[in-house]
Design an enzyme around this catalytic site. Sequence first.
Site, PDB file in Angstrom:
ATOM      1  N   GLN A  62       0.819  -1.206   0.000  1.00 55.65           N
ATOM      2  CA  GLN A  62       0.000   0.000   0.000  1.00 55.65           C
ATOM      3  C   GLN A  62       0.853   1.256   0.000  1.00 55.65           C
ATOM      4  OE1 GLN A  62      -3.541  -1.286   3.025  1.00 55.65           O
ATOM      5  NE2 GLN A  62      -1.485  -1.572   3.774  1.00 55.65           N
ATOM      6  N   GLU A 117      -3.730   0.249  12.826  1.00 56.98           N
ATOM      7  CA  GLU A 117      -3.499   1.455  13.614  1.00 56.98           C
ATOM      8  C   GLU A 117      -3.726   1.233  15.102  1.00 56.98           C
ATOM      9  OE1 GLU A 117      -6.909   4.474  13.668  1.00 56.98           O
ATOM     10  OE2 GLU A 117      -7.155   3.470  11.742  1.00 56.98           O
ATOM     11  N   ASP A 137      -2.781  -7.972  10.829  1.00 59.64           N
ATOM     12  CA  ASP A 137      -2.648  -7.007   9.745  1.00 59.64           C
ATOM     13  C   ASP A 137      -1.552  -7.478   8.796  1.00 59.64           C
ATOM     14  OD1 ASP A 137      -3.600  -3.824   9.415  1.00 59.64           O
ATOM     15  OD2 ASP A 137      -1.802  -4.386   8.299  1.00 59.64           O
ATOM     16  N   ASP A 168      -1.461 -12.281   6.286  1.00 57.89           N
ATOM     17  CA  ASP A 168      -2.724 -12.166   5.574  1.00 57.89           C
ATOM     18  C   ASP A 168      -3.816 -12.786   6.446  1.00 57.89           C
ATOM     19  OD1 ASP A 168      -4.543 -14.066   3.508  1.00 57.89           O
ATOM     20  OD2 ASP A 168      -4.414 -11.937   3.029  1.00 57.89           O
ATOM     21  N   ALA A 169      -4.904 -12.043   6.665  1.00 58.31           N
ATOM     22  CA  ALA A 169      -5.945 -12.511   7.579  1.00 58.31           C
ATOM     23  C   ALA A 169      -6.573 -13.822   7.114  1.00 58.31           C
ATOM     24  CB  ALA A 169      -7.025 -11.437   7.722  1.00 58.31           C
ATOM     25  N   ASP A 186     -11.822  -4.983   9.975  1.00 57.78           N
ATOM     26  CA  ASP A 186     -11.391  -3.578   9.982  1.00 57.78           C
ATOM     27  C   ASP A 186     -10.401  -3.402   8.841  1.00 57.78           C
ATOM     28  OD1 ASP A 186     -11.017  -0.962  10.682  1.00 57.78           O
ATOM     29  OD2 ASP A 186      -9.647  -1.375  12.334  1.00 57.78           O
TER      30      ASP A 186
END
Length: 338
Positions: A62, A117, A137, A168-169, A186
Amino acid sequence: MGEAVEFYPSNGVSGINNHNDSGKINDESHIKCGWYEEVIDDNLKWSFALNGVLHKGTSQYQDIVLLDTKHFGKALVIDGKMQSAEVDEFIYHECLIHPPLLCHPNPKTIFIMGGGEGSAAREALRHNSIEKVVMCDIDQEVVDFCRRYLTVNQEAFRNKKLNLVINDAKAELERRNEKFDIIVGDLADPVEGGPCYQLYTKSFYERILKPKLNVNGIFVTQAGPAGIFTHKEVFSSIYNTIKQVFKYVVAYAAHVPSFADTWGWVMASDQPFSIIADEIDKKIDKRIDGELLYLNGASFISSTTMNKSVSLSLLHETHIYTEDDARFIHGHGVAYHN
């Protein structure tokens, strides 16, 4: 929210665009004062004044920017989209976390997909029944700089009940044998080339996520913009997709000022929900450490009532998220540029 991240000097000259042709941020974003501009749609932009840029970079997954804004405080921007702002993030995170935990009879374990976060974990850890929070995350860089800069969440990151996993979830849920009382999405919004859209698909919910819920388990996810003009981008589709997998599904929404829109969430279970304002207020007083700033029983019930246009869209939506047929909000992720 939008695609491009642009920074303009405070004298109003709009000659600085801090994206190169690949969409990545250039060094010109290290300005002391200026404006941040976000493209919400082809003919619509949203901008606000900056004190400066605290962090910028591109991870494997990202584009990441942490801004110091004059109006919203510290603001996290990922792939050109506002993720969280210091002064109003409590609206988003209270709405994401507390409804499922308050609807569960006795939540003890929670798995958070994304949440780098730390704000979702912070809110979950306020519940006195919680024994374990797994926050998974995919992006180590996001987690690292949020731990450094977002001081409001530092206590949550130090909490012994928090198990932080960088993975990776989908893969993390697959490899774990344990089940959870609550699973939270989330995640970043589904954008073309972003890392998350597969975690909004029917096959993921059905084959991987749902089997990891305990009896009475509840799933909740952020579901993108839910405004009068934006709810058909992904919100109605996410809602309809989850309806194919769970017996009881509740959509709700709230206005988040820094998002410049109404935002949506979807909560689901195979057990019916009991949503009574007085009961929710009693549970808040009994279960949660400290005062909530936004959510109470009445406000949650009101958030489940959509206007006529959105209600009809939810009722008549036919699209189901699959790997081959996904919807995306305006914008692109790193993989798209590469």
